[in-house]
Design a protein around this motif. Structure first.
Motif, PDB file in Angstrom:
ATOM      1  N   TYR A  71     -10.126 -29.182  13.507  1.00 52.48           N
ATOM      2  CA  TYR A  71     -10.952 -28.095  14.047  1.00 52.48           C
ATOM      3  C   TYR A  71     -10.835 -28.054  15.557  1.00 52.48           C
ATOM      4  O   TYR A  71     -10.929 -29.083  16.226  1.00 52.48           O
ATOM      5  N   ALA A  72     -10.638 -26.852  16.073  1.00 51.43           N
ATOM      6  CA  ALA A  72     -10.446 -26.667  17.515  1.00 51.43           C
ATOM      7  C   ALA A  72     -11.741 -26.234  18.190  1.00 51.43           C
ATOM      8  O   ALA A  72     -12.519 -25.441  17.636  1.00 51.43           O
ATOM      9  N   TYR A  73     -11.947 -26.776  19.383  1.00 54.57           N
ATOM     10  CA  TYR A  73     -13.093 -26.430  20.226  1.00 54.57           C
ATOM     11  C   TYR A  73     -12.565 -26.171  21.628  1.00 54.57           C
ATOM     12  O   TYR A  73     -11.801 -26.982  22.163  1.00 54.57           O
ATOM     13  N   ASP A  91     -10.379 -23.325  12.602  1.00 57.06           N
ATOM     14  CA  ASP A  91      -9.845 -24.257  11.614  1.00 57.06           C
ATOM     15  C   ASP A  91      -8.323 -24.313  11.757  1.00 57.06           C
ATOM     16  O   ASP A  91      -7.614 -23.375  11.376  1.00 57.06           O
ATOM     17  N   GLY A  92      -7.824 -25.425  12.312  1.00 58.58           N
ATOM     18  CA  GLY A  92      -6.391 -25.581  12.526  1.00 58.58           C
ATOM     19  C   GLY A  92      -5.587 -25.533  11.242  1.00 58.58           C
ATOM     20  O   GLY A  92      -4.430 -25.108  11.238  1.00 58.58           O
ATOM     21  N   ASN A  96      -1.957 -22.568  11.772  1.00 60.75           N
ATOM     22  CA  ASN A  96      -0.556 -22.848  11.482  1.00 60.75           C
ATOM     23  C   ASN A  96      -0.282 -24.271  11.016  1.00 60.75           C
ATOM     24  O   ASN A  96       0.818 -24.560  10.564  1.00 60.75           O
ATOM     25  N   LEU A  97      -1.248 -25.178  11.125  1.00 63.08           N
ATOM     26  CA  LEU A  97      -1.021 -26.554  10.701  1.00 63.08           C
ATOM     27  C   LEU A  97      -1.050 -26.642   9.175  1.00 63.08           C
ATOM     28  O   LEU A  97      -1.855 -25.978   8.527  1.00 63.08           O
ATOM     29  N   LYS A  98      -0.187 -27.460   8.631  1.00 60.11           N
ATOM     30  CA  LYS A  98      -0.148 -27.679   7.183  1.00 60.11           C
ATOM     31  C   LYS A  98      -0.871 -28.991   6.892  1.00 60.11           C
ATOM     32  O   LYS A  98      -0.326 -30.071   7.094  1.00 60.11           O
ATOM     33  N   THR A 106       4.683 -35.645  14.128  1.00 63.31           N
ATOM     34  CA  THR A 106       4.525 -34.709  15.239  1.00 63.31           C
ATOM     35  C   THR A 106       4.314 -33.313  14.679  1.00 63.31           C
ATOM     36  O   THR A 106       5.007 -32.900  13.748  1.00 63.31           O
ATOM     37  N   TYR A 107       3.350 -32.612  15.258  1.00 67.73           N
ATOM     38  CA  TYR A 107       2.993 -31.258  14.836  1.00 67.73           C
ATOM     39  C   TYR A 107       2.918 -30.346  16.050  1.00 67.73           C
ATOM     40  O   TYR A 107       2.730 -30.812  17.175  1.00 67.73           O
ATOM     41  N   VAL A 108       3.005 -29.036  15.792  1.00 68.95           N
ATOM     42  CA  VAL A 108       2.766 -28.043  16.823  1.00 68.95           C
ATOM     43  C   VAL A 108       1.587 -27.196  16.371  1.00 68.95           C
ATOM     44  O   VAL A 108       1.656 -26.504  15.353  1.00 68.95           O
ATOM     45  N   TYR A 109       0.497 -27.305  17.116  1.00 70.92           N
ATOM     46  CA  TYR A 109      -0.692 -26.486  16.870  1.00 70.92           C
ATOM     47  C   TYR A 109      -0.553 -25.216  17.691  1.00 70.92           C
ATOM     48  O   TYR A 109      -0.196 -25.267  18.881  1.00 70.92           O
TER      49      TYR A 109
END
Length: 151
Positions: A71-73, A91-92, A96-98, A106-109
């Motif tokens: 979750y992003a803030y 909600d990430g 785009n996040l799986k 490593t992920y790209v948000y």
């Protein structure tokens, strides 16, 4: 043909570097590590965000834990006062996040933000957190970066 390909690769690299010039400070990433931040249309710091436009923020990070949620803030900090900024999709896992996220991956948000015309012209610091729980979780990443909102 080879020369043309080299020129295309060079121009692509220049474009990517122009998108990656975001200066940031890690503000407490507890269970992750930021490896890069890019903001569309930003090639200087502070990023100059023009009212009435949308900007996409991409944060490349590695998580040290597995989690089912993200979750992003986002907060604007002006003169030491932190003001929450509502995201269109906090909600990430719904952006785009799986999810679930795996440990040591490593992920790209990514998030696209509208800079509304009603915002004042202001220079401030943006604080962005991605947490592993909806409320009070560990920071997968946390960064602060200066921005300037202009008309």
């Amino acid at each position: 043909c080879v020369v043309r390909m080299k020129i295309i690769i060079f121009l692509t690299a220049v474009f990517v570097l122009a998108e990656c010039a975001v200066v940031f400070k890690d503000c407490g990433s507890k269970v992750g590590k930021i490896t890069g931040i890019a903001v569309s249309g930003c090639s200087d710091s502070p990023c100059n965000l023009v009212k009435g436009k949308n900007y996409t923020v991409n944060v490349t990070f590695t998580t040290m834990e597995a989690t089912d949620s993200a979750y992003a803030y986002v907060y604007g900090i002006l003169d030491g006062v932190s003001v929450p900024f509502p995201l269109p999709q906090p909600d990430g896992c719904m952006s785009n996040l799986k999810c679930p996220l795996k440990s040591n991956q490593t992920y790209v948000y990514s998030a696209t933000l509208p800079v509304l015309s009603l915002y004042p012209d202001v220079k401030l610091v943006v604080k962005w957190e991605l947490q592993d729980a909806k409320s009070g979780g560990n920071d997968l990443f946390c960064f602060e970066t200066p921005i300037s909102v202009t008309g």
